[in-house]
Design a protein around this motif. Structure first.
Motif, PDB file in Angstrom:
ATOM      1  N   LEU A   1       0.853  -1.181   0.000  1.00 10.93           N
ATOM      2  CA  LEU A   1       0.000   0.000   0.000  1.00 10.93           C
ATOM      3  C   LEU A   1       0.892   1.235   0.000  1.00 10.93           C
ATOM      4  N   SER A   2       0.671   2.116  -0.978  1.00  9.83           N
ATOM      5  CA  SER A   2       1.385   3.392  -0.998  1.00  9.83           C
ATOM      6  C   SER A   2       0.610   4.408  -0.180  1.00  9.83           C
ATOM      7  N   THR A   3       1.314   5.050   0.726  1.00  9.82           N
ATOM      8  CA  THR A   3       0.694   6.133   1.492  1.00  9.82           C
ATOM      9  C   THR A   3       1.332   7.483   1.150  1.00  9.82           C
ATOM     10  N   ASP A   4       1.937   7.555  -0.054  1.00  6.61           N
ATOM     11  CA  ASP A   4       2.570   8.800  -0.503  1.00  6.61           C
ATOM     12  C   ASP A   4       1.594   9.964  -0.546  1.00  6.61           C
ATOM     13  N   LEU A   5       0.346   9.689  -0.941  1.00  2.54           N
ATOM     14  CA  LEU A   5      -0.618  10.773  -1.120  1.00  2.54           C
ATOM     15  C   LEU A   5      -1.245  11.243   0.185  1.00  2.54           C
TER      16      LEU A   5
ATOM     17  N   GLU B   1       5.236  21.984   1.839  1.00  2.00           N
ATOM     18  CA  GLU B   1       4.124  22.514   1.054  1.00  2.00           C
ATOM     19  C   GLU B   1       3.359  21.318   0.488  1.00  2.00           C
ATOM     20  N   PRO B   2       2.222  20.940   1.090  1.00  7.82           N
ATOM     21  CA  PRO B   2       1.481  19.769   0.608  1.00  7.82           C
ATOM     22  C   PRO B   2       1.140  19.878  -0.871  1.00  7.82           C
ATOM     23  N   MET B   3       1.001  18.734  -1.511  1.00  6.25           N
ATOM     24  CA  MET B   3       0.717  18.695  -2.942  1.00  6.25           C
ATOM     25  C   MET B   3      -0.642  19.309  -3.260  1.00  6.25           C
ATOM     26  N   ASN B   4      -0.696  20.011  -4.379  1.00  2.00           N
ATOM     27  CA  ASN B   4      -1.986  20.492  -4.862  1.00  2.00           C
ATOM     28  C   ASN B   4      -2.663  19.384  -5.671  1.00  2.00           C
TER      29      ASN B   4
ATOM     30  N   LEU C   1       0.972  12.086  -9.266  1.00  2.00           N
ATOM     31  CA  LEU C   1       1.629  11.037  -8.496  1.00  2.00           C
ATOM     32  C   LEU C   1       0.741   9.799  -8.390  1.00  2.00           C
ATOM     33  N   PHE C   2      -0.578   9.995  -8.282  1.00  2.00           N
ATOM     34  CA  PHE C   2      -1.494   8.854  -8.273  1.00  2.00           C
ATOM     35  C   PHE C   2      -1.331   8.031  -9.547  1.00  2.00           C
ATOM     36  N   ASP C   3      -1.297   8.688 -10.693  1.00  2.00           N
ATOM     37  CA  ASP C   3      -1.138   7.970 -11.962  1.00  2.00           C
ATOM     38  C   ASP C   3       0.185   7.209 -12.007  1.00  2.00           C
ATOM     39  N   GLU C   4       1.230   7.796 -11.442  1.00  2.00           N
ATOM     40  CA  GLU C   4       2.526   7.114 -11.435  1.00  2.00           C
ATOM     41  C   GLU C   4       2.494   5.895 -10.523  1.00  2.00           C
ATOM     42  N   LEU C   5       1.821   5.996  -9.378  1.00  2.00           N
ATOM     43  CA  LEU C   5       1.698   4.856  -8.469  1.00  2.00           C
ATOM     44  C   LEU C   5       0.946   3.712  -9.146  1.00  2.00           C
ATOM     45  N   VAL C   6      -0.082   4.051  -9.908  1.00  2.75           N
ATOM     46  CA  VAL C   6      -0.818   3.026 -10.651  1.00  2.75           C
ATOM     47  C   VAL C   6       0.090   2.381 -11.689  1.00  2.75           C
ATOM     48  N   ARG C   7       0.852   3.206 -12.410  1.00  4.28           N
ATOM     49  CA  ARG C   7       1.745   2.663 -13.435  1.00  4.28           C
ATOM     50  C   ARG C   7       2.790   1.727 -12.838  1.00  4.28           C
TER      51      ARG C   7
ATOM     52  N   ALA D   1      11.972   8.584  -9.738  1.00  2.36           N
ATOM     53  CA  ALA D   1      12.557   9.568  -8.826  1.00  2.36           C
ATOM     54  C   ALA D   1      12.256  10.989  -9.272  1.00  2.36           C
ATOM     55  N   ARG D   2      12.331  11.248 -10.576  1.00  2.00           N
ATOM     56  CA  ARG D   2      12.070  12.613 -11.065  1.00  2.00           C
ATOM     57  C   ARG D   2      10.632  13.025 -10.769  1.00  2.00           C
ATOM     58  N   ILE D   3       9.687  12.116 -10.984  1.00  2.00           N
ATOM     59  CA  ILE D   3       8.282  12.454 -10.738  1.00  2.00           C
ATOM     60  C   ILE D   3       8.049  12.717  -9.254  1.00  2.00           C
ATOM     61  N   VAL D   4       8.631  11.889  -8.402  1.00  2.00           N
ATOM     62  CA  VAL D   4       8.448  12.080  -6.959  1.00  2.00           C
ATOM     63  C   VAL D   4       9.082  13.394  -6.512  1.00  2.00           C
ATOM     64  N   GLU D   5      10.272  13.691  -7.006  1.00  2.00           N
ATOM     65  CA  GLU D   5      10.915  14.958  -6.633  1.00  2.00           C
ATOM     66  C   GLU D   5      10.092  16.156  -7.105  1.00  2.00           C
ATOM     67  N   GLU D   6       9.534  16.067  -8.305  1.00  6.16           N
ATOM     68  CA  GLU D   6       8.759  17.189  -8.836  1.00  6.16           C
ATOM     69  C   GLU D   6       7.437  17.373  -8.106  1.00  6.16           C
ATOM     70  N   THR D   7       6.792  16.278  -7.715  1.00  6.50           N
ATOM     71  CA  THR D   7       5.482  16.399  -7.069  1.00  6.50           C
ATOM     72  C   THR D   7       5.584  16.712  -5.582  1.00  6.50           C
TER      73      THR D   7
END
Length: 561
Positions: free
Chosen positions: A34-38, A47-50, A57-63, A308-314
């Motif tokens: 289970l991902s609890t990133d979100l 600064e929480p994600m908008n 990030l949800f789409d990336e977790l699914v991928r 890693a790039r997506i996580v750093e950006e989000t």
């Protein structure tokens, strides 16, 4: 610091479990992830994600392949509520992915949570409440029976709210928060209360999630706690036993691995360990730890740098360059002995064989990394890494003793520049040190040569060179081959100890490289010379002149480097 910290801090000794089984077990499969990133990861951000970043990030977790994703705290955040509704209403959740929403045990929050997920195909509703003594006594001022009653009433309310909606498969997850600091009997009481109130069974799925809310003991203690609960939980065959490790002691991954040995079926965490304080479990590290043991993690990290790039950006959180498996430097060796071992490992590694490259627990190609940055050169580097880079990028295969010689040149340059050297800089140093047209102030400059055979069966050479006096001259010599003839023409008291030739590429126009090792009696050590030319004889003669130039510079007190 205190000289006797035991007077201030409580220790958590091992559980009395003399017949514990987990130490003798071996991991054989991946857990349910289970991902609890979100949610947990997001609440720990400066600064929480908008909305946009959360959905990305949800789409990336699914991928990646997560089948369970904690999407938010909809009763506490309007942003989370709207995102959950958007995912459900716009059908952005794949059929094989289950969202999870979390709530505290308050009736108003439970009602709002259920409202946020109505219409979902399947959903996990996550209840949590703190049960450890410090929280009972300091935070809530509640006794154990009062907390038990709250758990029971909250689960019953959830049943009342969800039973009228059979179109959704409702899963209850109950977490006795602060489990790792609570009495096992109290934890068991709360979990069994929730199990009974939910009536967990084949048609009423349920997850019991046991967190190290704050790490306070060694991983073996947590494993004992998990095994004890695994043995004592009611209706265990109908439960998914989950863990949610935090990383306050830096052992979140170890806690998860040992908890799996102790009976845990499921693991919660964030991709790169984001979370409150020191973070949650690092899912990437745990998953790739399993991978290195021959266990498929069922998650796709074949392009770990893109993840890693997506996580750093989000998240706006940088990933440490030494982070396991993904950091920019984790597949990079600066140490000379490491570089040498890695280079030898690559040379010996067969494509269809078990991975056995020293110092690399995983093949970088398996996570989408290349070998380009594995060996990098600075003042700590050695001959193995230097040789590896020159061979890989320029086709230069140096004899072992030449590696030692050239590494001293590189070391001196790296020490003076105090910077990392890339392969192009190494090649420039190599040219300056060995290749005639690049050597500074060479004693001899090669212009050309003519060969012919003598009546005595020797080879004679006429060398066109500019000599030490700056004059262009023709000099002659004889020997049993062109190299010996060139040495004789130069008229210096040297001895040729070794000669090697290499092809620098394929095809008729490929460059040839000749390497000679020359000894000058009375001058310590040997010197190597290098020549490069499409004609191997010409390259060999250039190599002799290269070595002579280096010796002349040594004798005159200026070593060519």
């Amino acid at each position: 610091m205190l000289s006797n910290p035991s007077q201030k801090y409580q220790s958590f000794p091992a559980i009395h479990l003399p017949d514990r089984q987990w130490p003798s077990r071996t991991l054989t499969k991946a857990p349910v992830w289970l991902s609890t990133d979100l949610r947990d990861g997001n609440q720990a951000l400066f600064e929480p994600m908008n909305r946009e970043r959360k959905l990305r990030l949800f789409d990336e977790l699914v991928r990646i392949g997560f089948k369970e994703i904690e999407v938010g705290f909809p009763s506490a955040s309007r942003t989370d509520f709207d995102i959950v509704r958007h995912l459900i209403d716009d059908k952005r959740i794949p059929d094989d992915v289950t969202p999870m929403v979390i709530t505290q045990l308050r009736p108003d929050l439970i009602r709002e949570t259920v409202r946020s997920v109505l219409g979902a195909r399947r959903v996990i509703v996550h209840f949590y409440n703190a049960i450890a003594p410090a929280w009972r006594e300091i935070v809530f001022n509640m006794e154990v029976p009062q907390i038990q009653a709250m758990v029971q009433e909250s689960v019953r309310l959830l049943r009342e709210l969800t039973d009228p909606h059979p179109e959704t498969e409702w899963v209850l997850q109950y977490s006795p928060e602060t489990f790792c600091m609570a009495e096992l009997e109290v934890s068991l009481l709360m979990c069994n209360t929730a199990i009974e109130a939910w009536d967990a069974g084949p048609t009423r799925p349920m997850i019991i999630n046991l967190p190290t809310t704050v790490e306070v003991s060694t991983p073996n203690v947590f494993a004992d706690q998990i095994e004890w609960m695994h043995r004592h939980l009611s209706r265990r065959e109908h439960l998914v036993l989950s863990v949610h490790p935090h990383n306050d002691r830096g052992t979140g991954v170890a806690c998860a691995e040992q908890a799996m040995l102790a009976g845990a079926d499921r693991v919660e965490g964030c991709l790169f360990g984001n979370g409150e304080r020191s973070g949650n479990l690092d899912v990437v590290t745990l998953a790739l730890n399993l991978y290195t043991q021959g266990i498929s993690p069922k998650l796709d990290f074949s392009d770990i740098s893109a993840v890693a790039r997506i996580v750093e950006e989000t998240t706006a959180l940088p990933i440490h360059p030494r982070h396991p498996y993904v950091g920019d430097l984790v597949f990079t060796a600066f140490s000379g002995s490491h570089q040498d071992a890695i280079a030898k490992g690559f040379a010996a590694q067969k494509p269809d064989a078990l991975w056995r490259v020293p110092y690399l627990p995983i093949d970088p190609h398996d996570v989408g990394r290349t070998y380009d940055s594995i060996v990098r050169v600075n003042s700590q580097s050695g001959k193995g890494g230097i040789a590896f880079l020159l061979q890989r990028d320029y086709g230069v295969v140096m004899p072992r003793r030449m590696q030692v010689e050239f590494s001293a040149v590189v070391q001196e340059h790296a020490d003076s520049s105090e910077t990392e050297l890339h392969s192009a800089q190494l090649w420039a140093l190599f040219e300056r040190c060995y290749l005639g047209s690049h050597q500074p102030s060479p004693a001899y400059v090669y212009h050309g040569h003519r060969l012919h055979d003598t009546e005595a069966g020797l080879q004679a050479i006429v060398l066109e060179v500019t000599g030490p006096d700056g004059q262009r001259v023709s000099i002659e010599g004889q020997g049993n081959g062109p190299i010996a003839a060139a040495v004789a023409a130069l008229g210096l008291p040297v001895r040729l100890d070794s000669y090697e030739e290499r092809s620098m590429g394929a095809g008729a126009d490929a460059q040839a490289m000749a390497i000679v090792e020359v000894v000058w009696p009375g001058v310590p050590g040997s010197r190597f010379g290098v020549g490069q030319h499409p004609n191997i004889v010409t390259a060999s003669i250039q190599a002799v002149i290269s070595a002579m130039n280096r010796f002349v510079a040594t004798v005159s007190g200026v070593l060519l480097r």
